[in-house]
Scaffold this motif. Structure first.
Motif, short mmCIF file in Angstrom:
data_model
loop_
_atom_site.label_atom_id
_atom_site.label_comp_id
_atom_site.label_asym_id
_atom_site.label_seq_id
_atom_site.Cartn_x
_atom_site.Cartn_y
_atom_site.Cartn_z
N GLU A 9 2.61 7.17 2.81
CA GLU A 9 3.80 6.47 2.37
C GLU A 9 3.77 5.00 2.78
O GLU A 9 4.36 4.15 2.12
CB GLU A 9 5.04 7.16 2.96
CG GLU A 9 6.37 6.52 2.61
CD GLU A 9 6.75 6.67 1.16
OE1 GLU A 9 6.08 7.43 0.45
OE2 GLU A 9 7.70 6.00 0.74
N PRO A 12 0.68 0.72 0.02
CA PRO A 12 1.38 0.11 -1.12
C PRO A 12 1.29 0.90 -2.40
O PRO A 12 2.07 0.69 -3.32
CB PRO A 12 0.69 -1.26 -1.24
CG PRO A 12 -0.68 -1.03 -0.70
CD PRO A 12 -0.51 -0.05 0.43
N TYR A 15 4.45 2.77 -3.68
CA TYR A 15 5.49 1.90 -4.21
C TYR A 15 5.12 1.43 -5.63
O TYR A 15 6.00 1.31 -6.49
CB TYR A 15 5.70 0.70 -3.30
CG TYR A 15 6.13 1.09 -1.90
CD1 TYR A 15 7.41 1.57 -1.66
CD2 TYR A 15 5.26 0.98 -0.83
CE1 TYR A 15 7.82 1.95 -0.39
CE2 TYR A 15 5.65 1.35 0.44
CZ TYR A 15 6.92 1.83 0.66
OH TYR A 15 7.31 2.20 1.92
N PRO A 60 12.74 2.13 7.51
CA PRO A 60 12.19 1.00 6.74
C PRO A 60 11.52 1.43 5.45
O PRO A 60 11.65 0.76 4.41
CB PRO A 60 11.19 0.37 7.72
CG PRO A 60 11.71 0.75 9.06
CD PRO A 60 12.25 2.14 8.89
N ASP A 61 10.77 2.55 5.49
CA ASP A 61 10.13 3.06 4.28
C ASP A 61 11.17 3.50 3.25
O ASP A 61 11.00 3.29 2.05
CB ASP A 61 9.21 4.23 4.61
CG ASP A 61 7.96 3.80 5.35
OD1 ASP A 61 7.58 2.62 5.23
OD2 ASP A 61 7.38 4.63 6.07
N LEU A 63 14.26 2.39 2.92
CA LEU A 63 14.89 1.20 2.35
C LEU A 63 13.96 0.52 1.35
O LEU A 63 14.40 0.07 0.29
CB LEU A 63 15.28 0.22 3.46
CG LEU A 63 16.39 0.68 4.40
CD1 LEU A 63 16.63 -0.36 5.49
CD2 LEU A 63 17.68 0.95 3.63
N ALA A 64 12.67 0.45 1.69
CA ALA A 64 11.71 -0.17 0.77
C ALA A 64 11.58 0.64 -0.52
O ALA A 64 11.50 0.08 -1.62
CB ALA A 64 10.35 -0.30 1.45
N LEU A 65 11.57 1.97 -0.37
CA LEU A 65 11.48 2.83 -1.55
C LEU A 65 12.71 2.68 -2.44
O LEU A 65 12.60 2.61 -3.67
CB LEU A 65 11.32 4.29 -1.10
CG LEU A 65 11.19 5.34 -2.20
CD1 LEU A 65 9.94 5.08 -3.03
CD2 LEU A 65 11.14 6.73 -1.58
N THR A 66 13.87 2.61 -1.82
CA THR A 66 15.11 2.43 -2.58
C THR A 66 15.11 1.09 -3.30
O THR A 66 15.46 1.01 -4.49
CB THR A 66 16.33 2.51 -1.64
OG1 THR A 66 16.32 3.77 -0.96
CG2 THR A 66 17.62 2.36 -2.41
N PHE A 67 14.73 0.04 -2.60
CA PHE A 67 14.67 -1.29 -3.21
C PHE A 67 13.67 -1.33 -4.35
O PHE A 67 13.95 -1.90 -5.41
CB PHE A 67 14.29 -2.33 -2.15
CG PHE A 67 14.13 -3.72 -2.70
CD1 PHE A 67 15.24 -4.52 -2.95
CD2 PHE A 67 12.87 -4.23 -2.95
CE1 PHE A 67 15.09 -5.80 -3.47
CE2 PHE A 67 12.71 -5.50 -3.46
CZ PHE A 67 13.83 -6.29 -3.72
N CYS A 68 12.52 -0.70 -4.15
CA CYS A 68 11.49 -0.67 -5.18
C CYS A 68 11.99 0.04 -6.44
O CYS A 68 11.84 -0.47 -7.55
CB CYS A 68 10.25 0.04 -4.63
SG CYS A 68 8.91 0.28 -5.82
N THR A 71 14.91 -2.03 -8.14
CA THR A 71 14.42 -3.24 -8.80
C THR A 71 13.68 -2.90 -10.08
O THR A 71 13.87 -3.55 -11.12
CB THR A 71 13.50 -4.02 -7.85
OG1 THR A 71 14.22 -4.37 -6.67
CG2 THR A 71 12.98 -5.29 -8.51
#
Length: 204
Positions: A9, A12, A15, A60-61, A63-68, A71
């Protein structure tokens, strides 16, 4: 197995896969983008021990997954919107070639005719609803300033819901295929409910 997937996970590639799937499913509603998001969130929880009740270093992962996912959802909506503004007859032919889109267009026609910001959010969960609303907004030349904020809210709501299903499912049921299946079923249930509500909408 989930633990090994969870360790990936951090890379990159996951994502990129999520972003590409979410971006394209506005044109190909058969893509399992929601399933992929849930699976990635479950794998992330497994890789950090969050499923066992430990400190969730996965945040953090997550949040990054949600943002990805959010977007990519908005970008996909905007691409579909722009293409529909320029598509004209080609758009009608493209929809006619897809049995699923044609059926959804017929069932949700009244809701699309009415439009409205809440419809954009609701459609993000309904099968093919995102495609029809994004393409419909462009084809009818609705203002991008009216469409974009609701598209952003829809993408964020859908992403948060999908990621939360995978993460919470891993916490409650363990990082297993059972947890993933239950989370996916909850996502499909939300889609079925959204589709029902859209079909119930009638012009004032």
């Amino acid at each position: 197995m989930w633990e090994s997937m969870g360790s990936l996970e951090a890379g990159p590639w996951i994502y990129a896969m999520v972003a590409l799937s979410v971006l394209l499913d506005v044109f190909l509603p058969v893509l399992p983008s929601g399933v992929l998001v849930i699976t990635a969130a479950t794998a992330a929880a497994a890789g950090t021990g969050a499923s066992a009740g430990q400190v969730p270093h996965v945040v953090p992962d997550i949040l990054a997954l949600t943002f990805c996912a959010a977007t990519a959802s908005v970008l996909g909506d905007l691409v579909a919107y722009r293409l529909a503004r320029r598509g004209g007859a080609r758009l009608d032919r493209a929809i006619a070639r897809s049995r699923r889109l044609s059926k959804a267009q017929e069932r949700l026609g009244d809701a699309l005719a009415r439009g409205g910001g809440a419809l954009v959010v609701l459609a993000r969960f309904a099968p093919a609803g995102r495609s029809l609303v994004s393409l419909g907004a462009g084809a009818t030349h609705r203002s991008v300033r009216d469409f974009l904020p609701w598209s952003a809210l829809a993408g964020l709501t859908w992403a948060v819901y999908s990621v939360a299903l995978g993460y919470l499912g891993a916490q409650w049921l363990g990082a297993t295929w059972v947890a993933t299946a239950v989370s996916v079923a909850a996502l499909f249930a939300a889609g079925a409910g959204a589709g029902y509500l859209m079909r119930r909408r009638r012009p004032a």
